[in-house]
Scaffold this motif. Sequence first.
Motif, PDB file in Angstrom:
ATOM      1  N   ASP A   1       0.844  -1.206   0.000  1.00  0.00           N
ATOM      2  CA  ASP A   1       0.000   0.000   0.000  1.00  0.00           C
ATOM      3  C   ASP A   1       0.877   1.253   0.000  1.00  0.00           C
ATOM      4  O   ASP A   1       0.358   2.377  -0.026  1.00  0.00           O
ATOM      5  CB  ASP A   1      -1.036  -0.003   1.132  1.00  0.00           C
ATOM      6  CG  ASP A   1      -0.424  -0.030   2.515  1.00  0.00           C
ATOM      7  OD1 ASP A   1       0.807  -0.178   2.620  1.00  0.00           O
ATOM      8  OD2 ASP A   1      -1.179   0.104   3.508  1.00  0.00           O
ATOM      9  N   SER A   2       2.202   1.054  -0.062  1.00  0.00           N
ATOM     10  CA  SER A   2       3.119   2.163  -0.378  1.00  0.00           C
ATOM     11  C   SER A   2       2.771   2.722  -1.759  1.00  0.00           C
ATOM     12  O   SER A   2       3.243   3.794  -2.144  1.00  0.00           O
ATOM     13  CB  SER A   2       4.577   1.695  -0.327  1.00  0.00           C
ATOM     14  OG  SER A   2       4.742   0.502  -1.065  1.00  0.00           O
ATOM     15  N   LEU A   3       1.947   1.986  -2.500  1.00  0.00           N
ATOM     16  CA  LEU A   3       1.291   2.504  -3.716  1.00  0.00           C
ATOM     17  C   LEU A   3       0.798   3.934  -3.486  1.00  0.00           C
ATOM     18  O   LEU A   3       0.932   4.801  -4.357  1.00  0.00           O
ATOM     19  CB  LEU A   3       0.084   1.593  -4.022  1.00  0.00           C
ATOM     20  CG  LEU A   3      -0.918   2.059  -5.054  1.00  0.00           C
ATOM     21  CD1 LEU A   3      -0.434   1.683  -6.439  1.00  0.00           C
ATOM     22  CD2 LEU A   3      -2.290   1.458  -4.806  1.00  0.00           C
TER      23      LEU A   3
ATOM     24  N   VAL B   1      -0.274  -9.118  -1.507  1.00  0.00           N
ATOM     25  CA  VAL B   1      -0.884  -7.789  -1.616  1.00  0.00           C
ATOM     26  C   VAL B   1      -1.251  -7.267  -0.232  1.00  0.00           C
ATOM     27  O   VAL B   1      -1.709  -8.020   0.623  1.00  0.00           O
ATOM     28  CB  VAL B   1      -2.134  -7.825  -2.550  1.00  0.00           C
ATOM     29  CG1 VAL B   1      -3.208  -8.762  -2.007  1.00  0.00           C
ATOM     30  CG2 VAL B   1      -2.708  -6.435  -2.763  1.00  0.00           C
ATOM     31  N   ASP B   2      -1.022  -5.978  -0.027  1.00  0.00           N
ATOM     32  CA  ASP B   2      -1.396  -5.345   1.240  1.00  0.00           C
ATOM     33  C   ASP B   2      -2.896  -5.162   1.331  1.00  0.00           C
ATOM     34  O   ASP B   2      -3.532  -4.703   0.368  1.00  0.00           O
ATOM     35  CB  ASP B   2      -0.748  -3.951   1.335  1.00  0.00           C
ATOM     36  CG  ASP B   2       0.486  -3.953   2.208  1.00  0.00           C
ATOM     37  OD1 ASP B   2       0.557  -4.755   3.156  1.00  0.00           O
ATOM     38  OD2 ASP B   2       1.399  -3.144   1.930  1.00  0.00           O
ATOM     39  N   MET B   3      -3.453  -5.462   2.496  1.00  0.00           N
ATOM     40  CA  MET B   3      -4.836  -5.076   2.771  1.00  0.00           C
ATOM     41  C   MET B   3      -4.793  -3.618   3.224  1.00  0.00           C
ATOM     42  O   MET B   3      -4.065  -3.285   4.171  1.00  0.00           O
ATOM     43  CB  MET B   3      -5.424  -5.969   3.858  1.00  0.00           C
ATOM     44  CG  MET B   3      -5.472  -7.429   3.428  1.00  0.00           C
ATOM     45  SD  MET B   3      -6.584  -8.409   4.445  1.00  0.00           S
ATOM     46  CE  MET B   3      -8.178  -7.752   3.956  1.00  0.00           C
TER      47      MET B   3
ATOM     48  N   VAL C   1      -2.184 -12.349   1.272  1.00  0.00           N
ATOM     49  CA  VAL C   1      -2.394 -10.950   1.662  1.00  0.00           C
ATOM     50  C   VAL C   1      -1.443 -10.614   2.804  1.00  0.00           C
ATOM     51  O   VAL C   1      -0.956 -11.494   3.504  1.00  0.00           O
ATOM     52  CB  VAL C   1      -3.858 -10.678   2.108  1.00  0.00           C
ATOM     53  CG1 VAL C   1      -4.835 -10.965   0.974  1.00  0.00           C
ATOM     54  CG2 VAL C   1      -4.230 -11.481   3.359  1.00  0.00           C
ATOM     55  N   LYS C   2      -1.196  -9.321   2.961  1.00  0.00           N
ATOM     56  CA  LYS C   2      -0.381  -8.847   4.095  1.00  0.00           C
ATOM     57  C   LYS C   2      -1.237  -7.884   4.909  1.00  0.00           C
ATOM     58  O   LYS C   2      -1.963  -7.060   4.341  1.00  0.00           O
ATOM     59  CB  LYS C   2       0.895  -8.150   3.609  1.00  0.00           C
ATOM     60  CG  LYS C   2       1.718  -7.566   4.769  1.00  0.00           C
ATOM     61  CD  LYS C   2       3.140  -7.243   4.361  1.00  0.00           C
ATOM     62  CE  LYS C   2       3.320  -5.892   3.705  1.00  0.00           C
ATOM     63  NZ  LYS C   2       2.908  -4.740   4.520  1.00  0.00           N
ATOM     64  N   LEU C   3      -1.152  -8.005   6.222  1.00  0.00           N
ATOM     65  CA  LEU C   3      -1.828  -7.017   7.072  1.00  0.00           C
ATOM     66  C   LEU C   3      -0.926  -6.641   8.237  1.00  0.00           C
ATOM     67  O   LEU C   3      -0.027  -7.384   8.621  1.00  0.00           O
ATOM     68  CB  LEU C   3      -3.209  -7.504   7.524  1.00  0.00           C
ATOM     69  CG  LEU C   3      -3.389  -8.921   8.042  1.00  0.00           C
ATOM     70  CD1 LEU C   3      -2.932  -9.005   9.473  1.00  0.00           C
ATOM     71  CD2 LEU C   3      -4.862  -9.295   7.937  1.00  0.00           C
TER      72      LEU C   3
HETATM   73  O1  KIV Z   1       3.588  -1.048   1.561  1.00  0.00           O
HETATM   74  C1  KIV Z   1       4.716  -1.539   1.447  1.00  0.00           C
HETATM   75  O2  KIV Z   1       5.406  -1.378   0.442  1.00  0.00           O
HETATM   76  C2  KIV Z   1       5.203  -2.352   2.550  1.00  0.00           C
HETATM   77  C3  KIV Z   1       6.656  -2.704   2.556  1.00  0.00           C
HETATM   78  C4  KIV Z   1       7.470  -1.507   2.748  1.00  0.00           C
HETATM   79  C5  KIV Z   1       6.960  -3.767   3.530  1.00  0.00           C
HETATM   80  O3  KIV Z   1       4.462  -2.677   3.422  1.00  0.00           O
END
Ligand code: KIV
Length: 275
Positions: free
Chosen positions: A44-46, A82-84, A112-114
């Motif tokens: 979600d650094s997007l 993918v980030d939640m 997913v990552k949270l």
């Molecule tokens: O959103 C992201 O890119 C991250 C990484 C920096 C671990 O969570």
Amino acid sequence: MKNTVLTIGKKKSEGKKITVLTAYDYTIAKIFNDCGVDIVLVGDSLGNVVLGYEDTLSVTMDDMVRHCSAVARAADKAMVVVDMPFMSYQTSVEDALRNAGRLMQEGRANAVKLEGGTRVCPQIRALVDAGIPVMAHLGLTPQSINAFGGYRVQGKTQNQAAKMLSEAFAVQEAGAFSLVLECVPMQLASLITQKLDIPTIGIGSGAGCDGQVLVAQDMLGMTQGSTPKFVKCFAPVGELIKKAASDYIQEVEDGTYPSEEYSFSIKDEIIEKLY
Ligand code: KIV
């Protein structure tokens, strides 16, 4: 062969480092995938590096689904995590299940990552029970930036370090297949890595982690302004893009681009009949 929770876990048991890079679009994801990175993280650094927000809080589920599906189309070997986004899982286990389901079905993520420890363990358990692998994230968790009061190294005091260790055990116990440690002192990150069975992926947490992750735009020197201490620029791509754009502007303005080499042609008599 596509990387999975099994191949990632095996790397830790074999003492091999795990490589992770963020990507948000098809082109960059394809380059990283073809280079052999183990995991592509649609972070979600997007919000910061692609959408221009000052933090990750405004990133939506629709943003993550769209970018994840672009990355997934490129990643035939790398595992896609993918980030939640903020408030897509903190609110309830049901929200976490519904939103993670979208990221898997529409985004075609592999996991997913949270962010968070004990407080999100019910969510981790429910997702894992539903067949959705979860990467956990402790230390500097950017979705809690307002609670932290700034981007700071986490886990420096005795109490904080002990809490982080117990949170790491908690997310492992809840079923996470791996754990990101962000901005954690290297000695603490090494200790957590030695004690856990699941792999740790460090960012700003020293070399003792089982793997490393960096934001693509940071490691490619494309980030505007200052970058954190742990960021290494592996290639000055930002400078190369600046030079390419400046050369393009110059050549279009002075008429040297496009030369005949870059143009199409038809027979002279066809054109003459049109005059
Ligand atoms: O959103 C992201 O890119 C991250 C990484 C920096 C671990 O969570």
